[in-house]
Design a protein around this motif. Sequence first.
Motif, short mmCIF file in Angstrom:
data_model
loop_
_atom_site.label_atom_id
_atom_site.label_comp_id
_atom_site.label_asym_id
_atom_site.label_seq_id
_atom_site.Cartn_x
_atom_site.Cartn_y
_atom_site.Cartn_z
N TRP A 79 0.83 -1.20 0.00
CA TRP A 79 0.00 0.00 0.00
C TRP A 79 0.87 1.25 0.00
CZ3 TRP A 79 -4.63 0.90 -1.50
CH2 TRP A 79 -5.64 -0.06 -1.39
N GLN A 80 1.96 1.24 0.75
CA GLN A 80 2.85 2.41 0.76
C GLN A 80 3.38 2.68 -0.64
OE1 GLN A 80 3.27 4.51 3.33
NE2 GLN A 80 1.73 3.21 4.31
N GLU A 81 3.72 1.60 -1.36
CA GLU A 81 4.17 1.75 -2.75
C GLU A 81 3.08 2.38 -3.60
OE1 GLU A 81 5.08 -1.14 -6.57
OE2 GLU A 81 5.32 -1.98 -4.56
N VAL A 82 1.84 1.91 -3.41
CA VAL A 82 0.70 2.43 -4.18
C VAL A 82 0.56 3.94 -3.97
CG1 VAL A 82 -1.83 2.45 -4.33
CG2 VAL A 82 -0.60 0.27 -4.20
N TRP A 83 0.56 4.38 -2.71
CA TRP A 83 0.28 5.79 -2.43
C TRP A 83 1.45 6.70 -2.79
CZ3 TRP A 83 -4.34 5.96 -3.16
CH2 TRP A 83 -5.24 5.06 -2.61
N GLN A 84 2.63 6.12 -3.00
CA GLN A 84 3.76 6.92 -3.44
C GLN A 84 3.74 7.14 -4.96
OE1 GLN A 84 7.28 5.05 -1.87
NE2 GLN A 84 6.62 5.36 0.24
N ARG A 85 2.89 6.43 -5.66
CA ARG A 85 2.81 6.53 -7.12
C ARG A 85 1.94 7.72 -7.51
NH1 ARG A 85 4.01 1.83 -10.24
NH2 ARG A 85 3.49 3.25 -11.95
N ASP A 86 2.56 8.84 -7.80
CA ASP A 86 1.83 10.03 -8.22
C ASP A 86 1.51 10.00 -9.71
OD1 ASP A 86 1.83 11.11 -5.67
OD2 ASP A 86 3.74 12.14 -5.99
N ILE A 144 -3.59 -5.89 -4.72
CA ILE A 144 -4.21 -4.61 -4.41
C ILE A 144 -4.64 -4.02 -5.75
CG2 ILE A 144 -3.80 -2.27 -3.54
CD1 ILE A 144 -1.88 -3.53 -1.49
N LEU A 145 -5.92 -3.66 -5.84
CA LEU A 145 -6.47 -3.13 -7.08
C LEU A 145 -6.91 -1.69 -6.87
CD1 LEU A 145 -7.53 -6.35 -6.75
CD2 LEU A 145 -8.11 -5.85 -9.10
N ILE A 146 -6.38 -0.80 -7.70
CA ILE A 146 -6.63 0.64 -7.59
C ILE A 146 -7.41 1.11 -8.81
CG2 ILE A 146 -5.53 2.92 -7.42
CD1 ILE A 146 -5.05 1.02 -4.98
N GLY A 147 -8.54 1.74 -8.57
CA GLY A 147 -9.34 2.28 -9.67
C GLY A 147 -8.62 3.44 -10.33
N LEU A 148 -8.64 3.43 -11.67
CA LEU A 148 -8.02 4.49 -12.46
C LEU A 148 -9.09 5.17 -13.30
CD1 LEU A 148 -4.86 2.56 -13.73
CD2 LEU A 148 -5.04 4.06 -11.73
N ARG A 149 -8.87 6.42 -13.59
CA ARG A 149 -9.81 7.16 -14.43
C ARG A 149 -9.88 6.50 -15.81
NH1 ARG A 149 -10.45 10.75 -10.83
NH2 ARG A 149 -8.91 12.14 -9.97
N HIS A 150 -11.07 6.50 -16.41
CA HIS A 150 -11.26 5.90 -17.73
C HIS A 150 -10.32 6.53 -18.74
CE1 HIS A 150 -14.54 3.14 -17.02
NE2 HIS A 150 -15.03 4.02 -16.19
N GLY A 151 -9.84 5.70 -19.64
CA GLY A 151 -8.89 6.16 -20.65
C GLY A 151 -7.45 6.09 -20.18
N SER A 152 -7.24 5.58 -18.95
CA SER A 152 -5.90 5.50 -18.40
C SER A 152 -5.13 4.33 -19.01
CB SER A 152 -5.94 5.31 -16.89
OG SER A 152 -6.59 6.38 -16.29
N THR A 153 -3.90 4.55 -19.28
CA THR A 153 -3.03 3.47 -19.75
C THR A 153 -1.78 3.40 -18.90
OG1 THR A 153 -2.01 4.96 -21.35
CG2 THR A 153 -3.84 3.58 -22.13
N ALA A 154 -1.74 4.21 -17.84
CA ALA A 154 -0.59 4.35 -16.93
C ALA A 154 0.49 3.41 -17.21
CB ALA A 154 -1.03 4.28 -15.49
#
Length: 153
Positions: free
Chosen positions: A115-122, A143-153
Amino acid sequence: MHIVQQDTALRIIGIELRTANSEAMQTIPPHWQRFTQENVLANIPGKLSDEVYAVYTHFENAGLNNQGIYSLIIGAPVSSAQAVPPGMAHAVLPASPRAVFPVPKGQFDQVGPTWQEVWQRDDLPKTFIAECERYRADGQIDILIGLRHGSTA
C-alpha cells in the motif's frame, strides 16, 4: 504493477468499519479479527466465490483523495440483486481500468508495504472511489486501484 480492465461493476457484501488513515493501524487489525472470529465469509448469502475482498470506499473526499474518514468493508462478491443481511454493508467496485499491485504470495505482512508503494505513485490517475485488496484461495493477494477511464498508466 500492471493494468487490467474491469468491465463490470463488482458488488461486495461484508462487515464495515469507518476509520481514517491516522487510526488505521489501531482499527483495521481488530476488524480483520472480527471477520475471522465471526466467520463472516460463511454467513454471506449468495457468494459468487470464496475470494475475500477488503474494499476501501465511501471516502470523505471521494474522487479527490484518501484523506479523512472512509469505510473498509471486508467480504465477498455477490450478485447485484443480493439483499444485504442485517449487520452487514455493501460496496461497489465500479467498472474501470485498475492498477494491480501483486503482494508476494501468502505474505500478509507485505500488504502494508505494498500500500505504501501504491500511495507513493503520483503517476497513476487514481479515482479514490473504491480500492481493494483481493485474497484468493491459492494465497495470492492483489491490491487493485481504480483508475480514471482512458488510463493506460
